[in-house]
Scaffold this motif. Structure first.
Motif, mmCIF file in Angstrom:
data_model
loop_
_atom_site.group_PDB
_atom_site.id
_atom_site.type_symbol
_atom_site.label_atom_id
_atom_site.label_comp_id
_atom_site.label_asym_id
_atom_site.label_seq_id
_atom_site.Cartn_x
_atom_site.Cartn_y
_atom_site.Cartn_z
ATOM 1 N N ALA A 1 0.733 -1.242 0.012
ATOM 2 C CA ALA A 1 0.084 -0.115 0.101
ATOM 3 C C ALA A 1 0.878 1.152 0.005
ATOM 4 C CB ALA A 1 -1.119 -0.101 1.096
ATOM 5 N N ILE B 1 -5.578 0.771 -3.530
ATOM 6 C CA ILE B 1 -5.444 1.200 -1.860
ATOM 7 C C ILE B 1 -6.877 0.603 -1.281
ATOM 8 C CG2 ILE B 1 -5.458 3.207 -0.433
ATOM 9 C CD1 ILE B 1 -3.484 4.399 -2.319
ATOM 10 N N GLY C 1 -4.904 -0.915 1.892
ATOM 11 C CA GLY C 1 -4.420 0.221 2.187
ATOM 12 C C GLY C 1 -4.902 0.012 3.821
#
Length: 522
Positions: free
Chosen positions: A435, A458, A462
């Motif tokens: 990420a 992401i 993420g």
């Protein structure tokens, strides 16, 4: 005021689900959200006044057309694509009835005759396959001459007003004339006010490309030309080279006078029938034999009649032995070995068709040749997506290698097409992780297209810090980047995200539903 019926909208949406979102992009996650709340969104879209409707800003980029050439393609907002496809679906039968009939054996487009509602055209049997068979029949004797050409920048150069004129002539029911009017308004907005061009990528553009050539096909047939056509590829069969040149000139005149279109100079040639067969119709015997043997081992007919690839682990011991006898590493290396003349069809075959075999010995070859594989980035992403049981350390090294072309400042930079498909790979499976690198890519590119796919990636892997770095860009972003940022915002804390979304005061119907969507794994 003109509105589509819910039935028309339903058919357009069904077409997209049947044919796919487009030719060059992965299916966007927004479509899953639309499907989840389709009844209400169908009603919303049927309430749109198309006479006053303002389209969303599309995202445009360039993708490889060949090793040395590129084409401009468009990623439309899902609502725009549904409306566009719904209108074309409503016109498909008129377009089909005005074309040269299949029995003429002249034109080999994607045909809609006999297709049910919710399908724009038949994809089987392959129109291109039938086209090639017809070419082989026409050149079987080896006598005479062949003129070949295609139209330069076909879709981007279609004049919208002339297309509308062509569509008006095809209509069998005058009540459909308003659809042509609003279609012209949509196309003008897609092209940002320019009077020419239809979007490259959406499946609904194919019937429109056929419609613009209806008069050209009829003129050629009336003049006695012996020709066949697939999309914008024209092939003429004549007794002398002079006659072939004359036929090509006639086509060029008709295209320019009727539609302002021109021929592709580099692809316009006259060859003897024997030379044409040798260059264009005879596949390399050894490669073709190996391909067919491999396919016979790994493909079977599924319940729906389509061919399906059998996973390696489901093959019999004898079949595995035969597969293992093929040196796929050598096949891939050979396909990449010829300087600038990479055999991209062979490469796509190995990476796409045979990736289901999960042969790890191919991975180093692919990573070593990433730059040369940019034109088939979709096959590279598909190849790595099939490896579901790699060791964590091995997967980490592969991920770093795949992202390196997007992180380095070295020139030439990786093309957007590579970025789209590799970032989509990271979106498809959050276990590819990285990420921090994905955020660096998002921050270092100005391209809304690359930033969109970085934000989507992401959203899969993420953390809160990555989502925070994206959310401040929301208000100034184009629509398809906004929806990606909204998806990535699922990585925020629940209360934090609710407060942020409340302050945004979203009014867009799709954005509101994405704000309520919680992706798996969050």
């Amino acid at each position: 005021m003109l509105k589509l019926t819910e039935n028309q909208i339903e058919h357009g949406f069904a077409c997209i689900k049947h044919h796919g979102y487009g030719s060059f992009f992965p299916s966007p996650p927004e479509m899953d959200i639309i499907s989840n709340d389709w009844a209400q969104l169908r009603h919303h879209l049927s309430d749109v006044d198309l006479d006053t409707y303002a389209c969303y800003e599309p995202l445009n980029t360039f993708v490889p057309k060949s090793h040395l050439n590129i084409r401009s393609v468009s990623l439309l907002h899902p609502f725009d694509l549904i409306l566009y496809t719904s209108i074309v679906h409503s016109l498909k039968d008129d377009i089909a009835s005005a074309r040269l009939p299949p029995r003429s054996r002249r034109v080999f487009p994607f045909r809609s005759e006999g297709t049910p509602d919710g399908v724009l055209y038949k994809i089987k049997p392959s129109p291109y396959g039938i086209f090639r068979k017809r070419l082989q029949q026409k050149t079987r004797s080896g006598r005479g001459y062949v003129g070949i050409t295609d139209i330069a920048d076909f879709y981007p150069r279609i004049y919208q007003h002339r297309l509308m004129n062509a569509l008006q002539v095809t209509l069998t029911d005058p009540t459909r004339k308003p659809l042509v009017r609003v279609l012209e308004k949509l196309l003008s907005q897609f092209s940002k006010g320019v009077s020419y061009g239809i979007p490259v990528g959406p499946i609904a553009s194919r019937p429109l490309g056929e419609a613009i050539l209806i008069d050209i096909d009829s003129t050629l047939r009336s003049s006695g030309a012996d020709f066949v056509r697939y999309v914008d590829d024209h092939v003429f069969f004549e007794k002398s080279p002079e006659s072939a040149v004359s036929a090509l000139h006639h086509l060029a005149e008709c295209l320019f006078l009727n539609h302002g279109l021109t021929l592709q100079t580099a692809k316009t040639k006259v060859l003897s029938s024997k030379d044409y067969k040798k260059q264009f119709l005879v596949p390399p015997a050894k490669k073709e034999k190996e391909r067919r043997k491999l396919l016979s081992l790994i493909m079977e007919v599924g319940e729906d009649g389509d061919y399906e690839i059998v996973p390696y682990e489901e093959l019999t011991d004898d079949q595995r032995g035969e597969i293992d006898a093929f040196n796929l590493s050598d096949m891939l290396t050979e396909a990449l070995a010829h300087g600038e003349n990479v055999d991209y069809k062979e490469v796509s075959f190995i990476l796409g068709r045979l990736s289901a075999l999960q042969k790890p010995e191919l991975i180093p070859i692919v990573l070593k040749n990433l730059e040369r594989l940019y034109p088939v980035s979709h096959s590279v992403a598909s190849f790595f997506n099939k490896f579901t049981s790699l060791e964590v350390s091995h997967k980490k090294k592969i991920a770093q290698a795949l992202l390196r072309p997007l992180l380095t400042k070295r020139r030439p930079a990786a093309p957007t097409y590579y970025a789209i498909w590799i970032l989509h790979l990271f979106f498809q499976n959050g276990s590819w992780d990285h990420a921090d690198s994905l955020l660096r890519i998002y921050k270092s590119f100005n391209s809304p297209m690359i930033r969109r796919y970085a934000a989507l990636a992401i959203s899969a892997s993420g953390a809160r810090a990555h989502a925070i770095a994206l959310k401040d860009d929301f208000l100034g972003a184009p629509p398809l980047l906004r929806t990606a940022i909204l998806l990535a915002s699922s990585r925020l804390g629940d209360d934090e995200r609710r407060f942020w979304l409340r302050n945004l005061r979203l009014s867009d119907e799709l954005e509101k539903r994405i704000a309520q969507w919680t992706p798996l794994g969050t």
